[in-house]
Design an enzyme around this catalytic site. Structure first.
Site, mmCIF file in Angstrom:
data_model
loop_
_atom_site.group_PDB
_atom_site.id
_atom_site.type_symbol
_atom_site.label_atom_id
_atom_site.label_comp_id
_atom_site.label_asym_id
_atom_site.label_seq_id
_atom_site.Cartn_x
_atom_site.Cartn_y
_atom_site.Cartn_z
ATOM 1 N N GLY A 8 31.220 23.654 -33.089
ATOM 2 C CA GLY A 8 29.777 24.678 -33.026
ATOM 3 C C GLY A 8 29.278 24.649 -34.275
ATOM 4 N N ARG A 11 24.438 24.512 -34.776
ATOM 5 C CA ARG A 11 23.227 25.551 -34.972
ATOM 6 C C ARG A 11 24.036 26.874 -35.437
ATOM 7 N NH1 ARG A 11 23.558 26.098 -29.006
ATOM 8 N NH2 ARG A 11 24.675 28.095 -28.578
ATOM 9 N N SER A 128 35.423 37.947 -35.988
ATOM 10 C CA SER A 128 34.165 38.721 -35.842
ATOM 11 C C SER A 128 34.733 40.099 -36.139
ATOM 12 C CB SER A 128 33.841 38.971 -34.328
ATOM 13 O OG SER A 128 32.915 39.922 -34.333
ATOM 14 N N TYR A 141 35.742 39.288 -25.330
ATOM 15 C CA TYR A 141 35.425 38.844 -26.563
ATOM 16 C C TYR A 141 36.167 39.294 -27.895
ATOM 17 C CZ TYR A 141 32.051 37.422 -30.633
ATOM 18 O OH TYR A 141 31.704 36.991 -31.706
ATOM 19 N N ALA A 143 39.027 40.802 -27.948
ATOM 20 C CA ALA A 143 40.301 40.392 -27.665
ATOM 21 C C ALA A 143 40.348 38.822 -28.468
ATOM 22 C CB ALA A 143 40.837 40.471 -26.347
ATOM 23 N N LYS A 145 38.781 37.533 -30.354
ATOM 24 C CA LYS A 145 38.557 37.309 -31.985
ATOM 25 C C LYS A 145 39.718 37.899 -32.706
ATOM 26 C CE LYS A 145 34.555 34.970 -32.088
ATOM 27 N NZ LYS A 145 34.646 33.679 -32.906
ATOM 28 N N ILE A 174 25.044 38.480 -37.205
ATOM 29 C CA ILE A 174 24.551 37.576 -38.252
ATOM 30 C C ILE A 174 23.036 37.059 -37.386
ATOM 31 C CG2 ILE A 174 24.588 35.435 -39.322
ATOM 32 C CD1 ILE A 174 26.432 37.643 -40.373
#
Ligand code: NDP
Length: 232
Positions: A8, A11, A128, A141, A143, A145, A174
């Site tokens: 990733g 960007r 996160s 999400y 879970a 992280k 962010i």
């Protein structure tokens, strides 16, 4: 020349990490799955870009064959899912887990082989704040992280003997395309919940990754980069 691979990396946060390590003189390899526009603009800056879906075992294997040995792996590729649990399909659950956690597993497994042989290497997992404290309407999400935080600590213990270090960075909110869907009012409300009163930048996160590279006695650690968002 040392090689860093950032999933990733074309960007958002990954791009900031890519540019930071380019400046430091690394061979920088950035992975993406669809975003040709940002891949092309990053390639124009001297970063090697590779197209692969990190959730696919065969694609990850051929990615590492093309790139060769990596000194630093940053598992940054991630997708979000903001929904109430009663509306989440099992397919959506599997997709989030297979990209966010599965991708980190597949890439770490490939990278670890040569890192162990060389008795040196660094893996950084981008988790996160929701992995630390849980986010309402982001259960899956969060879970995925939280799984990354457990994976980081376990792997750090497992690989410590070999000189391979494993750490994580947990960003707060962010300012990246991942949050582009928020309205001006939403962003204002979020800022009011952050003690430092602003969103973070990709550069804020990149500096934490740089620290983890520079300090070679740190392993199994998580660095929160969130302006105080997770203070209880
Ligand atoms: P972006 O959406 O801006 O970037 C995500 C990157 O991941 C893109 O380059 C995307 O490329 C890539 N990607 C997504 N799925 C895959 C896949 N299956 N295979 C390969 N690459 C993939 O997100 P951010 O920069 O904001 O986030 C980066 C990381 O930081 C994520 O893991 C995110 O969960 C985490 N994070 C972000 C926060 C934020 O507030 N922004 C807060 C906390 C954590 P492509 O579209 O081509 O697939």
């Amino acid at each position: 020349m040392k090689t860093i691979l950032i999933t990733g990396g074309v960007r958002g946060i990954g791009r900031s990490i890519a540019l930071k390590f380019k400046q430091k003189g690394f061979r920088v390899c950035a992975v993406y799955s669809r975003d040709e526009e940002n891949a092309n603009s990053l390639a124009a800056l001297g970063v090697e870009v590779y197209k692969a879906d990190v959730s696919k075992e065969d694609e990850v294997a051929s990615l590492f064959k093309k790139i060769g040995r990596v000194d630093v792996l940053v598992n940054n590729a991630g997708i979000s899912l903001i929904k109430q649990i009663q509306d989440i399909s099992y397919e959506e659950y599997e997709r989030v887990m297979s990209v966010n956690m599965g991708g980190a597993f597949l890439c770490s497994r490939e990278a670890a082989r040569s890192m162990i042989d060389k008795r040196n290497g660094l893996i950084v997992n981008i988790s996160s704040v929701w992995g630390e404290v849980g986010g309402s309407c982001e259960s899956v999400y969060s879970a995925s992280k939280a799984a990354l935080l457990g994976f980081t600590k376990a792997l750090a213990k497992e690989l410590g003997w070999s000189g391979v270090r494993v750490n994580s960075v947990s960003p707060g909110v962010i300012d990246t395309p991942m949050n582009a869907h928020f309205s001006v009012e939403d962003i204002q409300a979020i800022k009011e919940e952050i003690p430092m009163g602003r969103l973070g930048t990709g550069e804020d996160v990149a500096r934490a990754v740089e620290y983890l590279y520079e300090n070679d006695y740190v392993t199994g650690a998580d660095i929160p980069v969130n302006g105080g968002f997770s203070i209880v």
